[in-house]
Design a protein around this motif. Structure first.
Motif, PDB file in Angstrom:
ATOM      1  N   PRO B 125       0.712  -1.133  -0.127  1.00  0.00           N
ATOM      2  CA  PRO B 125       0.026  -0.071   0.067  1.00  0.00           C
ATOM      3  C   PRO B 125       0.921   1.207   0.062  1.00  0.00           C
ATOM      4  O   PRO B 125       2.074   1.169   0.374  1.00  0.00           O
ATOM      5  N   LYS B 126       0.408   2.349  -0.228  1.00  0.00           N
ATOM      6  CA  LYS B 126       0.916   3.751  -0.673  1.00  0.00           C
ATOM      7  C   LYS B 126       2.003   3.494  -1.774  1.00  0.00           C
ATOM      8  O   LYS B 126       2.083   4.461  -2.769  1.00  0.00           O
ATOM      9  N   ILE B 127       3.110   2.755  -1.606  1.00  0.00           N
ATOM     10  CA  ILE B 127       4.210   2.791  -2.605  1.00  0.00           C
ATOM     11  C   ILE B 127       3.843   1.936  -4.094  1.00  0.00           C
ATOM     12  O   ILE B 127       4.444   2.238  -5.038  1.00  0.00           O
ATOM     13  N   MET B 129       2.316   0.073  -7.309  1.00  0.00           N
ATOM     14  CA  MET B 129       1.029   0.601  -8.058  1.00  0.00           C
ATOM     15  C   MET B 129      -0.181  -0.131  -7.731  1.00  0.00           C
ATOM     16  O   MET B 129      -1.434   0.469  -7.641  1.00  0.00           O
ATOM     17  N   TYR B 132      -1.483   1.212  -4.203  1.00  0.00           N
ATOM     18  CA  TYR B 132      -1.890   2.651  -4.499  1.00  0.00           C
ATOM     19  C   TYR B 132      -3.184   2.629  -5.041  1.00  0.00           C
ATOM     20  O   TYR B 132      -4.307   3.147  -4.841  1.00  0.00           O
ATOM     21  N   ASN B 135      -6.152   1.164  -2.892  1.00  0.00           N
ATOM     22  CA  ASN B 135      -6.531   1.847  -1.558  1.00  0.00           C
ATOM     23  C   ASN B 135      -6.898   3.074  -2.106  1.00  0.00           C
ATOM     24  O   ASN B 135      -8.064   3.692  -1.564  1.00  0.00           O
ATOM     25  N   ASP B 136      -6.349   3.896  -2.856  1.00  0.00           N
ATOM     26  CA  ASP B 136      -6.306   5.350  -3.126  1.00  0.00           C
ATOM     27  C   ASP B 136      -7.489   5.578  -4.103  1.00  0.00           C
ATOM     28  O   ASP B 136      -7.763   6.605  -4.301  1.00  0.00           O
ATOM     29  N   ASP B 143      -4.243  -4.585   2.175  1.00  0.00           N
ATOM     30  CA  ASP B 143      -3.006  -4.383   2.643  1.00  0.00           C
ATOM     31  C   ASP B 143      -2.700  -5.990   2.937  1.00  0.00           C
ATOM     32  O   ASP B 143      -3.036  -6.466   4.105  1.00  0.00           O
TER      33      ASP B 143
END
Lengths: 357, 286
Positions: B125-127, B129, B132, B135-136, B143
């Motif tokens: 998650p976050k970093i 592809m 991201y 989640n986003d 996760d």
């Protein structure tokens, strides 16, 4: 059941054919009589399989029409045409039993169980495979497999034509004649049109009532086996049919006789047309060793059992003679006589003499 | 009379040595460890079959074995049909054949721990592809470091990505070997697309499909590197498959006896299931 008519058929495997060489079929007009036994004979690559696939609908011709009776089927799918085809290599459904194999085309067409059972039993009886009906088809020998694939074609009683694409290629020689006579017998029993593609003249001549000879995408002659042998319309037919094939000798045509290697040879009749290249055609069976005639040197004598095949040289030209009883010594000088009524002139490959009736 | 010639033995000796050194000797070492207790200073005590009993009774082993069968079952259920479908839809001739083949072969050419690392970064998650995006962008809580379900989905998707090609390539090889006459005959016989698959393509693919299933079973049952790099067996023990557990016992805890017993049980299960697969899939051929 209907007459099959191919009109102005042309086919090219190239999307945009440029010249006549790009065409696998050049210009085909053939009518197949309902119930006839035909052979389609020609060397490999002459277009016979292409022609077959056009009739069965596996290929759509580039030009021309295919008619079954009055119906134009040129664009129709194979399963809508009521045809059957037997391929070079036996096609059987491995996981099914022989019975299921034979029933498959009927099942796919939604025929009721009782009719299927009756038809399968009939066909199995005709093909002598009744006792193997419940064995797995995968384990059968090649000739039985080929019988089953024929059976799948014959099981439908509405077929217009059954086509055989060199069906005996993978069959052992001693079983070939058995299967071939089986086919002939089947044809007599069910009288459906059959087209048998082959490059083997023996197969063609023994199976068919009429033989269609093809070369380079063109039909060169259609005739009974006797017609093809006696009076080939083209040097190709003369050479391709018969063993050994027709002698094709360079000559000059002069009225109703020809000049070959400086000797005058009488012909079956007057020569038509003019120009082009002329050749003399005579079957080895009609050349004989005589006291006078064209002088020749014997180069080889082969005893093939029933007769002798003599290779002789006339000047620079080689020709073959079939002699029933005796043969001259190898290396001896002889004279050859040509039987006039079997001696013809071909102009650019096509027959140019007219027989006196 | 039959002459007896003992010299034949000499000819099998090289093979015997080869098999001995690459299979029998290492295997016997494992057998040796599995029946003894060892201590650091090369002392060995006879244990009999205690380790085997202990392993087979342990909840930890049973849980790992359960996870292993679940994983293998899921990936076989996805990869085999998917592989067949892709193989069926690949072109048989023309320009696109080599393109498709290379594309298919690519995932298999990547080293296994690179695959694990790639998917790790991809799914974080976050970093990553994927992480991201899930989640986003989609707003799905995804996760794999926290959620066992997300971790399972990730290792399964990774394995499908990595290994479906093997099934595809083997099935494709089976498919292209079917002569055109079969399809033409089926067309004339009025067979439906399903019948063509059921009675022509599937039977012709059967041999290669058997090999594909066996290979995929063995490989997935013994899988280690990719899930280890991706999740390290976590979160918790949720993706601790048999081989990961085995390495933990052998090298983490240095319990060589139980690890050796577990190896042999593991080996026996792989062998047994492969044999059952093989027997079932080839029983029709006799």
């Amino acid at each position: 059941m209907a007459e099959i008519k191919l009109s102005n058929l042309k086919h090219s495997y190239f999307p945009a054919p440029k010249g006549p060489d790009d065409f696998a079929l050049k210009e085909i007009d053939v009518t197949w009589r309902d119930g006839g036994a035909y052979a389609l004979l020609g060397p490999s690559g002459c277009g016979k399989s292409t022609l077959l696939n056009i009739i069965s609908g596996l290929l759509t011709p580039s030009e021309g029409r295919v008619l079954f009776g009055d119906q134009d089927v040129t664009e129709l799918e194979p399963d809508k045409r009521n045809i059957a085809q037997v391929f070079q290599f036996p096609v059987i459904y491995d996981t099914m039993t022989v019975r299921q194999n034979l029933a498959f085309p009927l099942k796919n067409r939604g025929v009721d169980e009782a009719t299927i059972a009756r038809r399968v039993a009939e066909i199995a009886e005709m093909l002598d495979v009744t006792e193997m009906l419940d064995t797995r088809a995968a384990g059968l020998s090649p000739d039985n497999k080929q019988k089953i694939s024929m059976g799948r074609g014959l099981v439908r009683d509405d077929v217009n034509v059954v086509m055989f694409d060199e069906p005996l290629t993978v069959i052992d020689p001693h079983l070939k004649w058995k299967l071939r006579s089986k086919l002939k017998e089947l044809h007599q029993r069910i009288a459906v049109t059959m087209i048998y593609v082959t490059h083997d003249q023996t197969e063609a001549l023994t199976f068919a009532d009429e033989v269609v000879v093809m070369q380079d995408g063109v039909v060169v002659q259609i005739g009974t086996p006797v017609e093809l042998f006696e009076r080939p319309q083209h040097t190709f037919v003369g050479h391709f049919i018969g063993s050994p094939g027709m002698n094709i000798l360079p000559c000059e045509a002069r009225g109703d006789h020809a000049s070959f290697a400086g000797h005058s040879v009488n012909l079956e009749g007057p020569v038509q047309g003019a120009g082009g290249s002329t050749e003399l055609g005579i079957r080895p069976e009609y050349v004989s060793v005589a006291d006078q005639g064209v002088p020749a040197t014997v180069t080889k004598v082969s005893d093939v059992g029933r007769h002798f095949v003599i290779d002789a040289m006339v000047g620079e030209t080689r020709l073959k003679v079939v002699s029933e009883h005796s043969a001259p010594e190898q290396g001896s000088a002889v004279h050859l006589a040509f039987r006039p009524d079997q001696t013809r002139v071909y102009r650019d490959g096509w027959i140019a003499t007219e027989a006196r009736s | 009379m039959k002459t007896e010639n003992q010299r034949a033995w000499f000819f099998v000796l090289p093979v015997l040595f080869l098999v001995a050194f690459n299979a029998l000797v290492p295997m016997m070492t494992v057998v040796n460890y599995s029946v003894q207790e060892t201590f650091g200073n090369n002392q060995f005590f006879w244990q009999g079959l205690d380790w085997f009993e202990q392993i087979l009774r342990s909840d930890r082993f049973q849980a790992a074995l359960g996870r292993q069968f679940l994983f293998t079952g899921i990936i076989l259920a996805i990869e085999v049909p998917l592989g067949i479908i892709i193989a069926l839809s690949m072109p048989r001739k023309g320009f696109w054949v080599p393109v498709c083949l290379v594309l298919m072969a690519l995932p298999m050419l990547i080293p296994w721990n690179v695959v694990g690392a790639m998917w790790n970064i991809f799914a974080l998650p976050k970093i990553g592809m994927l992480g991201y995006f899930m989640n986003d962008v989609l707003g799905v809580n995804y996760d794999m470091t926290q959620d066992p379900l997300a971790a399972w989905i990730t290792i399964i998707v990774m394995d499908v990505w990595h290994w479906t090609s093997l099934v595809v390539l083997l099935c494709y090889a089976g498919l292209v070997s079917i002569p055109d006459a079969y399809y033409q005959a089926a067309k004339i016989d009025g067979a439906s697309a399903w019948s063509v698959f059921r009675y022509i393509q599937l039977p012709k693919m059967k041999t290669v499909l058997t090999i594909a299933i066996l290979l995929r079973f063995m490989d997935s049952f013994n899988i280690y590197t990719e899930p280890f790099v991706l999740t390290g067996g976590g979160p918790g023990n949720s993706t601790t498959l048999l081989s990961i557990d085995l390495v933990k016992i052998a090298l983490g805890q240095f319990d060589l006896g139980p690890a050796a017993a577990m190896s042999l049980i593991y080996f026996a299960i792989t062998l047994l299931v492969s044999w059952v697969f093989y027997v079932v899939m080839t029983k029709d051929d006799q």
